[in-house]
Write a protein that holds these residues in place. Structure first.
Motif, PDB file in Angstrom:
ATOM      1  N   HIS A  14       0.763  -1.202   0.037  1.00  0.00           N
ATOM      2  CA  HIS A  14      -0.120   0.180  -0.077  1.00  0.00           C
ATOM      3  C   HIS A  14       0.991   1.436  -0.068  1.00  0.00           C
ATOM      4  O   HIS A  14       0.627   2.285  -0.795  1.00  0.00           O
ATOM      5  N   ARG A  18       0.927   4.088  -2.807  1.00  0.00           N
ATOM      6  CA  ARG A  18       0.608   5.415  -2.432  1.00  0.00           C
ATOM      7  C   ARG A  18       1.585   6.492  -3.076  1.00  0.00           C
ATOM      8  O   ARG A  18       1.512   7.689  -3.616  1.00  0.00           O
ATOM      9  N   GLN A  21       1.870   6.806  -6.794  1.00  0.00           N
ATOM     10  CA  GLN A  21       0.604   7.851  -7.033  1.00  0.00           C
ATOM     11  C   GLN A  21       1.365   9.414  -6.975  1.00  0.00           C
ATOM     12  O   GLN A  21       0.620  10.176  -7.483  1.00  0.00           O
ATOM     13  N   LEU A  22       1.513   9.569  -5.745  1.00  0.00           N
ATOM     14  CA  LEU A  22       1.784  10.933  -5.284  1.00  0.00           C
ATOM     15  C   LEU A  22       2.939  11.541  -6.105  1.00  0.00           C
ATOM     16  O   LEU A  22       2.883  12.577  -6.574  1.00  0.00           O
ATOM     17  N   LEU A 174       7.269   8.967   1.413  1.00  0.00           N
ATOM     18  CA  LEU A 174       6.087   9.167   1.640  1.00  0.00           C
ATOM     19  C   LEU A 174       5.671   9.948   2.678  1.00  0.00           C
ATOM     20  O   LEU A 174       4.741  10.833   2.479  1.00  0.00           O
ATOM     21  N   CYS A 178       3.167  13.692   2.214  1.00  0.00           N
ATOM     22  CA  CYS A 178       1.854  13.360   2.989  1.00  0.00           C
ATOM     23  C   CYS A 178       1.976  14.746   3.523  1.00  0.00           C
ATOM     24  O   CYS A 178       0.920  15.334   3.898  1.00  0.00           O
TER      25      CYS A 178
END
Length: 183
Positions: A14, A18, A21-22, A174, A178
Motif C-alpha cells: 500500500h 501511494r 501515485q503521489l 512518503l 503526505c
C-alpha cells in the motif's frame, strides 16, 4: 502467527502504491497527460521494490458506440476474479455523455484517466495488487467523433528483498509528500 507478516507486506505494498501515485501526480497531470502519468507511476513502483507482472496493454482508436464500449470494457481484459464493474461504470458515464447534444462530452473533455486497484493474494499467499488503468482521449484528427483508448491491466507484487533495501527511503519520501499534501 502467519497473518502478521502478510499484514506487514500488505501495508508495505500500500505504501509503495501511494508513493507512486503521489510522485506521478507531482510530475504529470493525470487527467490531461494520463499515459505519461501512468508510465511514471509504474516506474516509481519498480523503483520502490515492486515487481510488475503480466502486463497487458491495448490501444484502440474507435468511434464511441455501445458496441465498442461493450467490447472494450467486458471483452479482451480478463477479469482476475470477477467482472470489473468499475470499468463498466466508466463506460456507462462516457456513453451517457455521448448522448448529449453535439457530443458535449467529447467537445469539453479532451482526456481522462481512470485508475482502479484491487487487492488479492497470489498462490503463495503474498499480497498482490491488480492494477487497471484506462486513458481516454479524443482523437486529434477527429476530436468530435473518435476516441483513442489505452487500457492497461497488470499485477504488482512486493519484492521483499528489493523493498527492504529501500524501505527507509520509501517511508521518508512518503511522509514528506503526505506532510506537503496536508499544507
Amino acid at each position: 502467527m502467519p497473518t502478521k507478516p502478510a499484514t506487514q507486506a500488505m501495508e508495505d505494498l500500500h505504501a509503495c502504491l501511494r508513493l507512486a501515485q503521489l510522485e506521478a501526480s507531482q510530475a504529470h497531470d493525470r487527467q490531461q497527460d494520463g499515459q505519461r502519468w501512468f508510465s511514471r507511476f509504474l516506474q516509481r513502483l519498480e523503483d520502490s521494490g515492486v515487481e510488475l507482472i503480466e502486463q497487458t496493454t491495448k490501444s484502440i482508436n474507435c468511434v464511441p458506440t455501445d458496441a465498442v464500449f461493450q467490447e472494450v470494457f467486458s471483452g479482451w481484459i480478463p477479469a482476475p476474479q470477477r467482472r470489473n464493474l468499475g470499468f463498466e461504470r466508466v463506460a456507462k458515464d462516457i456513453l451517457h455523455g455521448l448522448q448529449q447534444p453535439d457530443l458535449a462530452l467529447l467537445r469539453s473533455t479532451s482526456a481522462s484517466s481512470h485508475l482502479r486497484l484491487e487487492f488479492d493474494v497470489d498462490d503463495s499467499g503474498s499480497p498482490l495488487a491488480i492494477i487497471f488503468n484506462l486513458c481516454c482521449s479524443t482523437d486529434p484528427d477527429a476530436p468530435r467523433t473518435r476516441l483513442a483508448l489505452q487500457l492497461d491491466h497488470l499485477g504488482a507484487k512486493l519484492d521483499l528483498r528489493a523493498f527492504e533495501t529501500r524501505r527507509k527511503q520509501v517511508e521518508n519520501r512518503l511522509q514528506a509528500l503526505c506532510d506537503l499534501d496536508q499544507l
